[in-house]
Scaffold this motif. Sequence first.
Motif, PDB file in Angstrom:
ATOM      1  N   GLU A 204      -6.938  30.251 -28.731  1.00 29.45           N
ATOM      2  CA  GLU A 204      -7.932  29.307 -29.233  1.00 29.45           C
ATOM      3  C   GLU A 204      -8.067  29.516 -30.733  1.00 29.45           C
ATOM      4  OE1 GLU A 204     -12.348  27.585 -28.026  1.00 29.45           O
ATOM      5  OE2 GLU A 204     -11.694  29.551 -27.307  1.00 29.45           O
ATOM      6  N   ALA A 205      -7.070  29.060 -31.459  1.00 29.35           N
ATOM      7  CA  ALA A 205      -7.016  29.259 -32.909  1.00 29.35           C
ATOM      8  C   ALA A 205      -6.262  28.100 -33.538  1.00 29.35           C
ATOM      9  CB  ALA A 205      -6.333  30.588 -33.239  1.00 29.35           C
ATOM     10  N   GLU A 206      -6.693  27.725 -34.740  1.00 32.11           N
ATOM     11  CA  GLU A 206      -5.998  26.670 -35.475  1.00 32.11           C
ATOM     12  C   GLU A 206      -4.660  27.208 -35.974  1.00 32.11           C
ATOM     13  OE1 GLU A 206      -7.104  23.584 -35.666  1.00 32.11           O
ATOM     14  OE2 GLU A 206      -8.907  24.119 -34.551  1.00 32.11           O
ATOM     15  N   MET A 207      -3.600  26.446 -35.763  1.00 31.64           N
ATOM     16  CA  MET A 207      -2.262  26.922 -36.112  1.00 31.64           C
ATOM     17  C   MET A 207      -1.630  26.101 -37.234  1.00 31.64           C
ATOM     18  SD  MET A 207       1.045  27.450 -33.584  1.00 31.64           S
ATOM     19  CE  MET A 207       1.036  25.709 -33.109  1.00 31.64           C
ATOM     20  N   THR A 208      -1.393  24.802 -36.984  1.00 28.78           N
ATOM     21  CA  THR A 208      -0.696  23.987 -37.973  1.00 28.78           C
ATOM     22  C   THR A 208      -1.279  22.581 -38.048  1.00 28.78           C
ATOM     23  OG1 THR A 208       0.956  23.472 -36.262  1.00 28.78           O
ATOM     24  CG2 THR A 208       1.544  25.162 -37.872  1.00 28.78           C
ATOM     25  N   LEU A 209      -1.072  21.964 -39.205  1.00 29.62           N
ATOM     26  CA  LEU A 209      -1.326  20.540 -39.403  1.00 29.62           C
ATOM     27  C   LEU A 209       0.023  19.838 -39.474  1.00 29.62           C
ATOM     28  CD1 LEU A 209      -4.195  20.297 -42.069  1.00 29.62           C
ATOM     29  CD2 LEU A 209      -4.288  19.576 -39.672  1.00 29.62           C
ATOM     30  N   HIS A 210       0.195  18.806 -38.685  1.00 30.25           N
ATOM     31  CA  HIS A 210       1.462  18.106 -38.585  1.00 30.25           C
ATOM     32  C   HIS A 210       1.306  16.694 -39.149  1.00 30.25           C
ATOM     33  CE1 HIS A 210       4.381  15.545 -36.278  1.00 30.25           C
ATOM     34  NE2 HIS A 210       5.191  16.512 -36.631  1.00 30.25           N
ATOM     35  N   ASP A 211       2.366  16.194 -39.763  1.00 29.68           N
ATOM     36  CA  ASP A 211       2.336  14.861 -40.349  1.00 29.68           C
ATOM     37  C   ASP A 211       3.375  13.990 -39.652  1.00 29.68           C
ATOM     38  OD1 ASP A 211       1.844  12.693 -41.894  1.00 29.68           O
ATOM     39  OD2 ASP A 211       2.534  13.553 -43.782  1.00 29.68           O
TER      40      ASP A 211
ATOM     41  N   CYS B 285       1.097  30.560 -29.334  1.00 26.98           N
ATOM     42  CA  CYS B 285       0.886  29.367 -30.144  1.00 26.98           C
ATOM     43  C   CYS B 285      -0.610  29.083 -30.201  1.00 26.98           C
ATOM     44  CB  CYS B 285       1.628  28.164 -29.570  1.00 26.98           C
ATOM     45  SG  CYS B 285       1.113  27.705 -27.901  1.00 26.98           S
ATOM     46  N   GLY B 286      -0.993  28.194 -31.114  1.00 27.80           N
ATOM     47  CA  GLY B 286      -2.385  27.792 -31.251  1.00 27.80           C
ATOM     48  C   GLY B 286      -2.480  26.274 -31.255  1.00 27.80           C
ATOM     49  N   ARG B 287      -3.527  25.772 -31.883  1.00 34.63           N
ATOM     50  CA  ARG B 287      -3.770  24.329 -31.901  1.00 34.63           C
ATOM     51  C   ARG B 287      -3.001  23.682 -33.034  1.00 34.63           C
ATOM     52  NH1 ARG B 287      -4.291  19.241 -31.288  1.00 34.63           N
ATOM     53  NH2 ARG B 287      -6.286  18.311 -30.702  1.00 34.63           N
ATOM     54  N   ARG B 288      -2.069  22.838 -32.677  1.00 32.08           N
ATOM     55  CA  ARG B 288      -1.398  21.986 -33.659  1.00 32.08           C
ATOM     56  C   ARG B 288      -2.173  20.686 -33.714  1.00 32.08           C
ATOM     57  NH1 ARG B 288       4.598  19.076 -33.456  1.00 32.08           N
ATOM     58  NH2 ARG B 288       5.498  20.351 -35.111  1.00 32.08           N
ATOM     59  N   ARG B 289      -2.536  20.270 -34.918  1.00 29.06           N
ATOM     60  CA  ARG B 289      -3.293  19.030 -35.108  1.00 29.06           C
ATOM     61  C   ARG B 289      -2.495  18.051 -35.952  1.00 29.06           C
ATOM     62  NH1 ARG B 289      -8.574  19.416 -33.433  1.00 29.06           N
ATOM     63  NH2 ARG B 289      -9.387  21.530 -33.186  1.00 29.06           N
TER      64      ARG B 289
END
Length: 332
Positions: free
Chosen positions: A205-212, A130-134
């Motif tokens: 250490e990677a961008e994965m998803t944008l969450h709302d 997994c990566g960074r979920r923001r």
Amino acid sequence: MTEAPAKPVPTRPVPISPTLVSAVVIGRNEGERLRACLTSLQPQEGRLIYVDSGSSDGSVEMATQMGVEVVSLDMELPFTAARARNAGLERLADAEGYVQLVDGDCEVNSDWIPAAAAFLDAHPEVAVTCGRRRERHPQASIYNQLCDAEWDTPIGEAKACGGDALMRLEALRAVDGYRDSLIAGEEPEMWLRLRHKGWKIWRLEAEMTLHDAQMTRFGQWWNRSRRAGHAFAEGAALHGAPPDRHWVAETRRAVIWGAALPLVLILGALLLSPWALLLGLIYPLQLLRLSRRMGLRPAWFSLLGKFAECTGVVEYWGNRLRGTNRKILEYK
């Protein structure tokens, strides 16, 4: 409140994995969020499957028009996100390679899947990465900010990650997928079973998803915390014995801060002396301790959240003693 734009993600070249990658998306009434999610996954070469859980907003029709395979769950049966994910994975029974699991309110970063698949190609012992979920709008509310901070976990080998992740289909089949009956906490429970099989989980250490999250009200945050408490209690009931001690500490903290200490204070004041209420100073002292590590507002919600979590713990055990199961607890 003015919403700050999502943090820009730098574009960088990544190796393209030769391994076929499919995707399973789950959702209900996600509307344009679902369209953005499916669009972000369509460049992949594998199959794209959307599992719908009784949407009434045209999500099924939209996904079908986009050329996505759609699975509509039988809503006469008890719904859980775990059941929805398993239904999508069943469609991939004959597939090989990897699968990206993602919630329908998330948009997948264009660099994520190639980078994550290349990592799995190079590390055959890793089952899940997994990566960074923001959070898409972290400044919209303190509750969204708390979500965004919660997902910022350490890089490297991990015990668990969230619902967005790239996984080996081979590994998922080895543990028979998710546990359908769990209304929350299904990912860490499955990761535990994967680790028992010798697999590893890794955060890149990677961008994965944008969450709302769209969490703007206190009641939403309270229900989310309450659901976490339910998951802690059920996880501890399933895997709380040594050596795993799965979510035993989290359950214990919820019960101590959310019920045991208040009960001691009240009984002490009634049976011994009103001065016993001075023991309540342990709460501001705990707030001060947490504030030094995470800041005042997050510390306040962390401490307050123990009462909500305790409610979930009590609810789980109450239902278990009655021989009943709780339906899914949602916060949106």
